[in-house]
Design a protein around this motif. Structure first.
Motif, mmCIF file in Angstrom:
data_model
loop_
_atom_site.group_PDB
_atom_site.id
_atom_site.type_symbol
_atom_site.label_atom_id
_atom_site.label_comp_id
_atom_site.label_asym_id
_atom_site.label_seq_id
_atom_site.Cartn_x
_atom_site.Cartn_y
_atom_site.Cartn_z
ATOM 1 N N CYS A 1 -44.340 8.875 -13.256
ATOM 2 C CA CYS A 1 -43.200 9.800 -13.395
ATOM 3 C C CYS A 1 -41.994 9.279 -12.617
ATOM 4 C CB CYS A 1 -43.571 11.188 -12.875
ATOM 5 S SG CYS A 1 -44.722 12.134 -13.884
ATOM 6 N N LEU A 2 -42.241 8.828 -11.385
ATOM 7 C CA LEU A 2 -41.150 8.334 -10.549
ATOM 8 C C LEU A 2 -40.595 7.018 -11.086
ATOM 9 C CD1 LEU A 2 -42.489 9.089 -6.934
ATOM 10 C CD2 LEU A 2 -41.000 10.491 -8.372
ATOM 11 N N GLN A 3 -41.479 6.143 -11.562
ATOM 12 C CA GLN A 3 -41.020 4.874 -12.130
ATOM 13 C C GLN A 3 -40.154 5.111 -13.364
ATOM 14 O OE1 GLN A 3 -44.854 3.025 -12.635
ATOM 15 N NE2 GLN A 3 -44.641 1.772 -10.785
ATOM 16 N N ASP A 4 -40.551 6.076 -14.183
ATOM 17 C CA ASP A 4 -39.736 6.414 -15.354
ATOM 18 C C ASP A 4 -38.342 6.857 -14.943
ATOM 19 O OD1 ASP A 4 -41.841 5.852 -17.046
ATOM 20 O OD2 ASP A 4 -42.430 7.945 -17.343
ATOM 21 N N ALA A 5 -38.253 7.570 -13.808
ATOM 22 C CA ALA A 5 -36.966 8.110 -13.349
ATOM 23 C C ALA A 5 -36.116 7.067 -12.634
ATOM 24 C CB ALA A 5 -37.212 9.307 -12.419
ATOM 25 N N GLY A 6 -36.692 5.905 -12.333
ATOM 26 C CA GLY A 6 -35.923 4.844 -11.678
ATOM 27 C C GLY A 6 -35.004 4.142 -12.659
ATOM 28 N N VAL A 7 -33.758 3.930 -12.277
ATOM 29 C CA VAL A 7 -32.790 3.358 -13.223
ATOM 30 C C VAL A 7 -32.915 1.839 -13.327
ATOM 31 C CG1 VAL A 7 -31.133 5.236 -12.991
ATOM 32 C CG2 VAL A 7 -30.971 3.289 -11.444
ATOM 33 N N PHE A 8 -33.339 1.186 -12.234
ATOM 34 C CA PHE A 8 -33.527 -0.269 -12.277
ATOM 35 C C PHE A 8 -35.019 -0.568 -12.186
ATOM 36 C CE2 PHE A 8 -29.194 -0.295 -10.122
ATOM 37 C CZ PHE A 8 -28.513 -0.543 -11.306
ATOM 38 N N LYS A 9 -35.524 -1.274 -13.185
ATOM 39 C CA LYS A 9 -36.954 -1.584 -13.236
ATOM 40 C C LYS A 9 -37.299 -2.910 -12.567
ATOM 41 C CE LYS A 9 -37.174 2.096 -15.851
ATOM 42 N NZ LYS A 9 -37.459 3.402 -15.235
ATOM 43 N N ASN A 10 -36.265 -3.650 -12.122
ATOM 44 C CA ASN A 10 -36.524 -4.940 -11.477
ATOM 45 C C ASN A 10 -35.394 -5.267 -10.505
ATOM 46 O OD1 ASN A 10 -34.342 -6.165 -13.038
ATOM 47 N ND2 ASN A 10 -35.767 -6.092 -14.761
ATOM 48 N N ARG A 11 -35.599 -6.289 -9.721
ATOM 49 C CA ARG A 11 -34.614 -6.684 -8.707
ATOM 50 C C ARG A 11 -33.305 -7.137 -9.334
ATOM 51 N NH1 ARG A 11 -35.622 -10.189 -3.185
ATOM 52 N NH2 ARG A 11 -33.439 -10.706 -2.759
ATOM 53 N N GLY A 12 -33.407 -7.734 -10.514
ATOM 54 C CA GLY A 12 -32.199 -8.225 -11.165
ATOM 55 C C GLY A 12 -31.181 -7.125 -11.423
ATOM 56 N N GLY A 13 -31.642 -5.956 -11.850
ATOM 57 C CA GLY A 13 -30.735 -4.838 -12.081
ATOM 58 C C GLY A 13 -30.038 -4.422 -10.808
ATOM 59 N N PHE A 14 -30.770 -4.375 -9.712
ATOM 60 C CA PHE A 14 -30.176 -4.024 -8.428
ATOM 61 C C PHE A 14 -29.139 -5.057 -8.004
ATOM 62 C CE2 PHE A 14 -33.380 -0.832 -6.902
ATOM 63 C CZ PHE A 14 -32.455 0.075 -6.416
#
Length: 500
Positions: free
Chosen positions: A469-482
């Motif tokens: 549930c929390l992973q779904d709510a995260g906007v960046f799924k990897n370091r590259g997005g950050f």
């Protein structure tokens, strides 16, 4: 027995110092009046029970003797009115709180929290019904709670609420200061025994109260004197950090200010805090980074299933400026590779869930990046629990869940028992929306032999579902997005300097 229960309640009120011995006869007469009793026998033996149990027994008497109807709201109103007899006036409560604060902030909140328990505003009997445990995950021990503390309304209560043509607009919402001492009515909770503490912040009046259904230790709410919509902005960061300076033993945070990613009450500006260490508080850094223009700020991205930037400093002004820079950038940030769009036409999608702490003089802000955009594939939200976890949690991921405490729906209590029996081979009865999950568990673990084994596995798997549930709510799924966002953030210093 009713007289024994009244005598027992008065004795318990004496024991917890709600009243003094000189108040006994007065309090007895006040409670008798609410119950329609005109006489009191001599030599009454006190009932020996908890305060909450005694209140429940007195309410049961009132229903049996038809003093009130057997309706949820009627029972709540009478219970609150009875306990209000024992609670000091707001001016007295505030005076004692402020006197205790001179000793220490801890002493002040201890006084108010204990008062809120002892006057039955925080109903411990109901809270004790919640199913709570910790689940080991890759992100540390998360808290899992199945919320059973709020009683379900009976059919007659629901019918009356539907038939009622609601024209009353007082109080405007459940968080307004006008709830203090309000008797309650059909469809609006009883608050006769409710008290709030005035906490001035940045030349505004804010008010501290505790949640009647505490989800964690000393779960408090800080609410604006003015009934106005929630808004995350520079002032929010200033208020949160100012509060932690006043009460360094409490964290405080805010739900986001947009639908889907926001809290249940967006119409009234408020924050939530308390004395509890969530898993996110203990989260380690995934990596550190430099925030251009703020050499005194320690900035990092957390190893957490949602997308969290943590900034730390001894200097409040610098921390507020840094948080404001991040917010302003994020409000307008688009990254199509991450499915993040700042706007659809004029509708904004980006906001932040902020959490503030004071760690031994080091001020800390966790800024959780949120986006509420929807698509045909994800009509409830791209960054919202996806359909594969809706059988566990379909509701919004608010501040409490963000920090690592799952507040799961009451239906799961019985549904998980059915799944346990299915895994033990005792029954095939499983809710249709759990069927696929139950079969996957049986395939992975085989037929289980003991209740303890089945319960342990279900708790572990429920923790995994919450992480998803929390992973779904995260906007960046990897370091590259950050890293793309940080690059954008660090390239906008001049624009930020102009805006601030």
């Amino acid at each position: 027995m009713i007289y024994q229960h009244i005598a027992g309640l008065i004795q318990k009120a004496l024991d917890v110092q709600l009243i003094e011995p000189a108040d006994k006869i007065y309090m007895r007469n006040q409670v008798m009046s609410l119950l329609g009793l005109e006489t009191y026998p001599e030599d009454v033996q006190e009932s020996d029970d908890t305060l909450s149990n005694l209140v429940e027994k007195i309410i049961a008497y009132a229903v049996e003797e038809k003093v009130i109807d057997n309706l949820y709201d009627d029972k709540e109103v009478l219970a609150a009115n009875i306990m209000n007899c024992f609670v000091p006036r707001p001016s007295v409560v505030n005076t004692v709180f402020n006197q205790s604060y001179q000793e220490s902030p801890n002493a002040a909140t201890n006084y108010f929290y204990n008062l809120s328990i002892n006057n039955n505003y925080i109903q411990q009997n109901r809270i004790a019904k919640n199913i709570s445990y910790k689940s080991d995950t890759a992100y540390g021990q998360l808290d899992i709670t199945i919320n059973l503390s709020k009683p379900e309304k009976d059919p007659e209560q629901i019918k009356r609420e539907r038939e009622l043509k609601q024209t009353i607009n007082y109080p405007k919402c459940l968080l307004c200061i006008e709830n203090e001492g309000y008797a309650g009515r059909l469809g609006h909770p009883a608050r006769a025994n409710h008290r709030i503490i005035n906490i001035p912040l940045l030349n505004e009046n804010w008010y501290l109260q505790y949640s009647p259904y505490v989800y964690y230790n000393e779960h408090c709410i800080l609410l604006s004197e003015e009934h106005r919509p929630m808004k995350i902005n520079r002032k929010s960061f200033e208020r949160l950090l100012s509060f932690t300076e006043k009460f360094p033993h409490y964290f405080i945070g805010s739900n986001a200010d947009l639908p889907i990613v926001g809290g249940s009450i967006l119409s009234h500006d408020h924050y939530q805090g308390g004395r509890y260490e969530f898993a996110m508080t203990r989260a380690e850094n995934a990596f550190n980074f430099k925030l251009e223009g703020f050499p005194e700020i320690q900035a990092s991205v957390l190893n957490w299933p949602m997308s969290v930037i943590r900034i730390r400093s001894k200097h409040m002004v610098s921390l507020v400026n840094a948080a404001d820079k991040i917010l302003l950038n994020w409000r307008n940030y688009t990254d199509e590779n991450a499915d993040v769009l700042a706007f659809t036409d004029d509708t904004p999608h980006n906001t932040i869930t902020p959490i503030a702490r004071n760690r031994n003089g080091i001020l800390e802000l966790d800024l959780v990046l949120r986006n509420n955009r929807t698509t045909d594939e994800h009509p409830l939200g791209i960054f919202h629990p996806h359909e594969d976890v809706h059988h566990i949690k379909k509701e919004n991921i608010g501040l409490i869940e963000v920090m690592g405490l799952a507040v799961l729906p009451p239906r799961l209590k019985d549904e998980l028992v059915d799944i346990k029996e299915f895994l033990l081979g005792n029954s095939g009865k499983v809710a249709s929306y759990h069927q696929r999950w139950a079969e996957q568990l049986k395939l992975e673990y085989g037929k289980l032999s003991t209740n303890e084994q089945a319960e342990s596995i279900l708790r572990e798997e429920l923790g995994k579902k919450f992480v998803k549930c929390l992973q779904d709510a995260g906007v960046f799924k990897n370091r590259g997005g950050f890293e793309r966002f940080i690059t954008s953030l660090n390239s906008m210093e001049s624009e930020y300097a102009t805006k601030r």
